[in-house]
Design a protein around this motif. Sequence first.
Motif, PDB file in Angstrom:
ATOM      1  N   GLU A  80       0.816  -1.305   0.023  1.00 14.14           N
ATOM      2  CA  GLU A  80       0.044  -0.078   0.020  1.00 14.14           C
ATOM      3  C   GLU A  80       0.985   1.186   0.090  1.00 14.14           C
ATOM      4  O   GLU A  80       1.975   1.304   0.478  1.00 14.14           O
ATOM      5  CB  GLU A  80      -0.852   0.029   1.217  1.00 14.14           C
ATOM      6  CG  GLU A  80      -1.996  -1.095   1.250  1.00 14.14           C
ATOM      7  CD  GLU A  80      -2.902  -1.068   0.280  1.00 14.14           C
ATOM      8  OE1 GLU A  80      -3.281  -0.053  -0.563  1.00 14.14           O
ATOM      9  OE2 GLU A  80      -3.783  -2.037   0.127  1.00 14.14           O
ATOM     10  N   ARG A  81       0.330   2.356  -0.549  1.00 17.29           N
ATOM     11  CA  ARG A  81       0.806   3.722  -0.413  1.00 17.29           C
ATOM     12  C   ARG A  81       1.423   3.864   1.095  1.00 17.29           C
ATOM     13  O   ARG A  81       0.632   3.836   1.906  1.00 17.29           O
ATOM     14  CB  ARG A  81       0.134   4.505  -0.803  1.00 17.29           C
ATOM     15  CG  ARG A  81       0.898   6.122  -0.899  1.00 17.29           C
ATOM     16  CD  ARG A  81      -0.138   7.090  -1.477  1.00 17.29           C
ATOM     17  NE  ARG A  81       0.376   8.339  -1.302  1.00 17.29           N
ATOM     18  CZ  ARG A  81      -0.307   9.517  -1.847  1.00 17.29           C
ATOM     19  NH1 ARG A  81      -1.442   9.573  -2.084  1.00 17.29           N
ATOM     20  NH2 ARG A  81       0.342  10.683  -1.779  1.00 17.29           N
ATOM     21  N   VAL A  88       5.496   5.307  -2.771  1.00 21.22           N
ATOM     22  CA  VAL A  88       4.585   6.435  -3.021  1.00 21.22           C
ATOM     23  C   VAL A  88       3.221   6.158  -3.681  1.00 21.22           C
ATOM     24  O   VAL A  88       2.501   6.979  -3.884  1.00 21.22           O
ATOM     25  CB  VAL A  88       5.419   7.293  -3.893  1.00 21.22           C
ATOM     26  CG1 VAL A  88       6.594   8.010  -3.164  1.00 21.22           C
ATOM     27  CG2 VAL A  88       5.915   6.765  -5.327  1.00 21.22           C
ATOM     28  N   HIS A  89       3.102   4.926  -4.145  1.00 20.78           N
ATOM     29  CA  HIS A  89       1.933   4.528  -4.932  1.00 20.78           C
ATOM     30  C   HIS A  89       1.628   3.094  -4.209  1.00 20.78           C
ATOM     31  O   HIS A  89       2.605   2.306  -3.971  1.00 20.78           O
ATOM     32  CB  HIS A  89       2.154   4.356  -6.198  1.00 20.78           C
ATOM     33  CG  HIS A  89       2.476   5.732  -6.935  1.00 20.78           C
ATOM     34  ND1 HIS A  89       1.582   6.689  -6.974  1.00 20.78           N
ATOM     35  CD2 HIS A  89       3.294   6.169  -7.633  1.00 20.78           C
ATOM     36  CE1 HIS A  89       2.143   7.853  -7.594  1.00 20.78           C
ATOM     37  NE2 HIS A  89       3.323   7.218  -7.868  1.00 20.78           N
ATOM     38  N   GLN A  90       0.427   2.836  -4.397  1.00 16.58           N
ATOM     39  CA  GLN A  90      -0.272   1.322  -4.313  1.00 16.58           C
ATOM     40  C   GLN A  90       0.298   0.306  -5.305  1.00 16.58           C
ATOM     41  O   GLN A  90       0.429   0.977  -6.536  1.00 16.58           O
ATOM     42  CB  GLN A  90      -1.793   1.315  -4.102  1.00 16.58           C
ATOM     43  CG  GLN A  90      -2.220  -0.202  -3.941  1.00 16.58           C
ATOM     44  CD  GLN A  90      -3.703  -0.152  -3.958  1.00 16.58           C
ATOM     45  OE1 GLN A  90      -4.203  -0.436  -5.162  1.00 16.58           O
ATOM     46  NE2 GLN A  90      -4.644  -0.372  -3.059  1.00 16.58           N
ATOM     47  N   LYS A  91       0.814  -0.764  -5.163  1.00 18.08           N
ATOM     48  CA  LYS A  91       1.278  -1.649  -5.998  1.00 18.08           C
ATOM     49  C   LYS A  91       0.783  -3.132  -5.800  1.00 18.08           C
ATOM     50  O   LYS A  91       0.879  -3.673  -4.589  1.00 18.08           O
ATOM     51  CB  LYS A  91       2.972  -1.900  -5.984  1.00 18.08           C
ATOM     52  CG  LYS A  91       3.439  -2.707  -6.883  1.00 18.08           C
ATOM     53  CD  LYS A  91       5.045  -2.839  -6.634  1.00 18.08           C
ATOM     54  CE  LYS A  91       5.470  -4.039  -7.597  1.00 18.08           C
ATOM     55  NZ  LYS A  91       6.984  -4.177  -7.341  1.00 18.08           N
TER      56      LYS A  91
END
Length: 260
Positions: A80-81, A88-91
């Motif tokens: 999660e972010r 820095v971003h959800q993956k």
Amino acid sequence: MKTVDEMVGTSPAICAVFDLVRKVANTEMSVLITGETGTGKELTAQAIHERSQRKEGPFVPINCGAIPETLLESELFGHERGAFTGAVHQKKGKLEAAAGGTLFLDEIGDLLPALQVKLLRFLQDGTFERVGGQETLHVDARVLAATNVDLKAAIGKHEFREDLYYRLGVLHIHLPPLRDRGEDTLLMAMVFLRWAAVTYRKPIRGYTLQAVDALRAHSWPGNVRELSNKVRRAVVMAEGAEITPRDLDLTGETLQAGDA
């Protein structure tokens, strides 16, 4: 000659593997594929996937031994972010990418204990959380795993979970080393030669008798992968219509064969 995709052979050992692949393909159970380095574990996993009801879905491989320990959990389960510095971003991880298809975990013996627990949970109920996440996610993915290490010995050393081993190994396929497959070595050498000759556009028709002796005498510690690499090298190096021991970089093997 029997074949399973790019795998070929006539020896009883490999024919037994081909039969197992066909039998396990249409189940939804996990499969543990074992064998020495270079015996074709990923090819076997791909063959199972291509014969399964998931063949229209993705085949997603991940090498558990090639990714740093600090990144493997994120690669496999996603994050999660804000889960860690740089997130820095959800993956979404490989597991989510395999939804509707097959996840292939190569070198499963290198999986960290904490990740073994998380994988076991997924195999039991199909759920997991991303790194830094609270939401329980469900994914429909079949898991195939492979290793070249003795997992039972790893269990004895408390390096691999016994419950995970039995969950993964309900269906088990062991790939024989090339040295135990008899004349399959020459058969595969001819198959690889044809592929390489077309790829590199060279009019090579076969092997000299000395090259055949060298192929038979070599112990092939790198198994099928080593044989494939030797043949491709030989096709590139060859100056005549036939492959020689020197082309194969097996000049020492002919002496051993002659002495024998």
